[in-house]
Design a protein around this motif. Structure first.
Motif, short mmCIF file in Angstrom:
data_model
loop_
_atom_site.label_atom_id
_atom_site.label_comp_id
_atom_site.label_asym_id
_atom_site.label_seq_id
_atom_site.Cartn_x
_atom_site.Cartn_y
_atom_site.Cartn_z
N ALA A 239 0.94 -1.34 0.04
CA ALA A 239 -0.15 -0.28 -0.06
C ALA A 239 0.67 1.25 0.08
N LEU A 240 1.85 1.23 0.78
CA LEU A 240 2.87 2.65 1.08
C LEU A 240 3.28 2.66 -0.47
N ASP A 241 4.02 1.59 -1.18
CA ASP A 241 4.58 1.94 -2.32
C ASP A 241 3.75 2.41 -3.38
N THR A 242 2.48 2.00 -3.24
CA THR A 242 1.39 2.26 -4.47
C THR A 242 1.18 3.54 -3.98
N MET A 243 0.88 3.97 -2.85
CA MET A 243 0.54 5.63 -2.61
C MET A 243 1.63 6.39 -2.96
N GLN A 244 2.87 6.16 -2.86
CA GLN A 244 3.71 7.03 -3.07
C GLN A 244 3.97 6.89 -4.56
N LYS A 245 4.07 5.93 -5.41
CA LYS A 245 4.28 5.90 -6.64
C LYS A 245 2.99 6.69 -7.37
N LYS A 246 1.84 6.56 -6.93
CA LYS A 246 0.83 7.09 -7.61
C LYS A 246 0.19 8.44 -7.23
N ASN A 247 0.77 8.71 -5.94
CA ASN A 247 0.41 10.08 -5.26
C ASN A 247 -1.12 10.19 -4.90
N ILE A 248 -1.63 8.88 -4.37
CA ILE A 248 -2.67 8.52 -4.00
C ILE A 248 -2.63 8.23 -2.42
N PHE A 249 -3.83 8.78 -1.84
CA PHE A 249 -3.69 8.59 -0.18
C PHE A 249 -4.64 7.73 0.47
N ASN A 250 -5.65 7.43 -0.35
CA ASN A 250 -6.74 6.34 -0.02
C ASN A 250 -6.82 5.48 -1.20
N LEU A 251 -6.96 4.13 -0.95
CA LEU A 251 -6.85 3.01 -1.93
C LEU A 251 -7.94 1.99 -1.59
N PRO A 252 -8.52 1.69 -2.64
CA PRO A 252 -9.68 0.44 -2.48
C PRO A 252 -8.83 -0.77 -2.29
N VAL A 253 -9.34 -1.74 -1.53
CA VAL A 253 -8.77 -3.12 -1.24
C VAL A 253 -9.66 -3.92 -1.93
N VAL A 254 -9.12 -4.83 -2.63
CA VAL A 254 -10.19 -6.07 -3.25
C VAL A 254 -9.72 -7.24 -2.91
N LYS A 255 -10.38 -8.53 -2.96
CA LYS A 255 -9.94 -9.56 -2.67
C LYS A 255 -8.84 -10.29 -3.96
N LYS A 256 -7.85 -10.83 -3.66
CA LYS A 256 -7.00 -11.26 -4.57
C LYS A 256 -7.72 -12.10 -5.46
N GLY A 257 -7.40 -11.81 -6.80
CA GLY A 257 -8.06 -12.60 -7.87
C GLY A 257 -9.60 -12.36 -8.33
N SER A 258 -9.79 -11.14 -7.70
CA SER A 258 -11.27 -10.55 -8.26
C SER A 258 -11.36 -9.16 -8.03
N LYS A 259 -12.67 -8.51 -8.12
CA LYS A 259 -12.81 -7.06 -8.08
C LYS A 259 -13.88 -6.69 -6.96
N LYS A 260 -13.72 -8.00 -6.21
CA LYS A 260 -14.82 -7.67 -4.95
C LYS A 260 -14.16 -6.81 -3.90
N LEU A 261 -14.82 -5.60 -3.49
CA LEU A 261 -14.59 -4.84 -2.80
C LEU A 261 -14.40 -5.23 -1.42
N VAL A 262 -13.34 -5.20 -0.70
CA VAL A 262 -13.04 -5.76 0.92
C VAL A 262 -13.20 -4.40 1.64
N GLY A 263 -12.67 -3.23 1.23
CA GLY A 263 -12.68 -1.84 2.06
C GLY A 263 -11.80 -1.11 1.45
N VAL A 264 -11.42 0.05 2.20
CA VAL A 264 -10.18 0.72 1.87
C VAL A 264 -9.09 1.06 2.96
N VAL A 265 -7.70 1.72 2.32
CA VAL A 265 -6.99 1.95 3.43
C VAL A 265 -6.40 3.26 3.12
N SER A 266 -6.09 3.93 4.10
CA SER A 266 -5.30 5.23 3.86
C SER A 266 -4.23 5.34 4.30
N LEU A 267 -3.53 6.50 4.06
CA LEU A 267 -2.10 6.85 4.49
C LEU A 267 -2.30 6.88 6.03
N ASN A 268 -3.41 7.57 6.50
CA ASN A 268 -3.29 7.69 7.88
C ASN A 268 -3.49 6.30 8.72
#
Length: 288
Positions: free
Chosen positions: A32-61
């Protein structure tokens, strides 16, 4: 974007981003940290591996507040607010303003279909409208400001305490010398690995115990900021708008210069406030 008929309301699907940046679980905090820094995004959706099912979100905070937790699954907010693609833009704006969020997952049949952010609404939607209300009506007169020699890590703390996405940077004469936002700070930082030592008590009843305490080394990933002044990372070319500039003009400038806020000035270029993309949403709510 679909062509809107006269009087037709703008919907989430008209402005949402379909190219989604997300992380998966099982996963690690460093993902998550690597993706946030690379994409300059501070809140990321989290999905179940192998699908697009939304599990939740994770923030920099979430990551910064739990530096010793490495498992991404334990850092995720599993009950996030979300919208559907057929919801109105006004509904999304109301959630953003009420909950003080900057983006929302767009979900269809429990699967992640897109992301809608304040940036999308302002730069893809509002700039096309004709909102003639002056920005002075929606601007904030309380302005977060720092001295240009303030260390970058202190600036980040000030932004957190003041709940500001950006701050005005002042020189020794008290004049505006630039602006800095969270994106500038994230770009300046470095995601590093650290080993933290933690003493753990052991049971005296264990006959194989040689010592009463043992040491556990915990590997973590965190964002390390350089020990340099904010002036080395700020945006020096500051775009402003006059107090009688319209909301639509604000949106057009934000789109043109790819910025999220504008200092508001009046006679003799005197700074009297700041208007953020977040404030523009309130104007959109007001016009229905």
């Amino acid at each position: 974007m679909r062509n809107l008929k006269s009087g037709e309301k703008m919907l989430v699907k008209d402005v949402m981003t379909k190219e989604i940046v997300y992380v998966v679980i099982p996963g690690r905090r460093k993902d998550a940290l690597d993706t946030m820094q690379k994409k300059n995004i501070f809140n990321l959706p989290v999905v179940k591996k192998g699908s697009k099912k939304l599990v939740g979100v994770v923030s920099l905070n979430d990551l910064l507040n739990n530096p010793e937790e490495d498992q991404l699954a334990l850092l995720v907010n599993r009950d996030p607010l979300k919208v559907s693609s057929d919801d109105s833009i006004k509904k999304a704006c109301q959630i953003f303003v009420r909950e003080k969020l900057r983006n929302l997952p767009v979900v269809e049949n429990s699967e992640l279909a897109g992301i809608i952010g304040i940036d999308d609404i302002v730069k893809k939607g509002v700039f096309k409208l004709h909102i003639e209300e002056p920005c002075r009506k929606y601007m904030k007169t309380k302005i977060a400001a720092v001295w240009e020699n303030t260390p970058l890590n202190v600036v980040l703390n000030i932004m957190g305490y003041s709940k500001s996405l950006s701050v005005v940077v002042l020189n020794n004469s008290g004049e505006i010398s630039g602006m800095v936002d969270r994106e500038d700070i994230i770009k300046a930082g470095e995601v590093v690995s650290e080993m933290k030592k933690k003493d753990m008590a052991t049971s005296e009843e264990d006959e194989w115990d040689w010592e009463t305490r043992s040491t556990l080394y915990i590997g973590t990933r965190t964002l390390k900021l350089p020990k340099k002044p904010v002036k080395d990372y700020m945006t020096k070319e500051v775009v402003t708008i006059t107090s009688d500039g319209t909301i639509t003009e604000c949106a057009k400038k934000m789109r043109k210069y790819n910025i999220e806020q504008l200092p508001v000035t009046e006679d003799n270029n005197k700074l009297i406030g700041i208007i953020r993309d977040y404030d523009i949403l309130k104007a959109l709510i007001d016009i229905g």
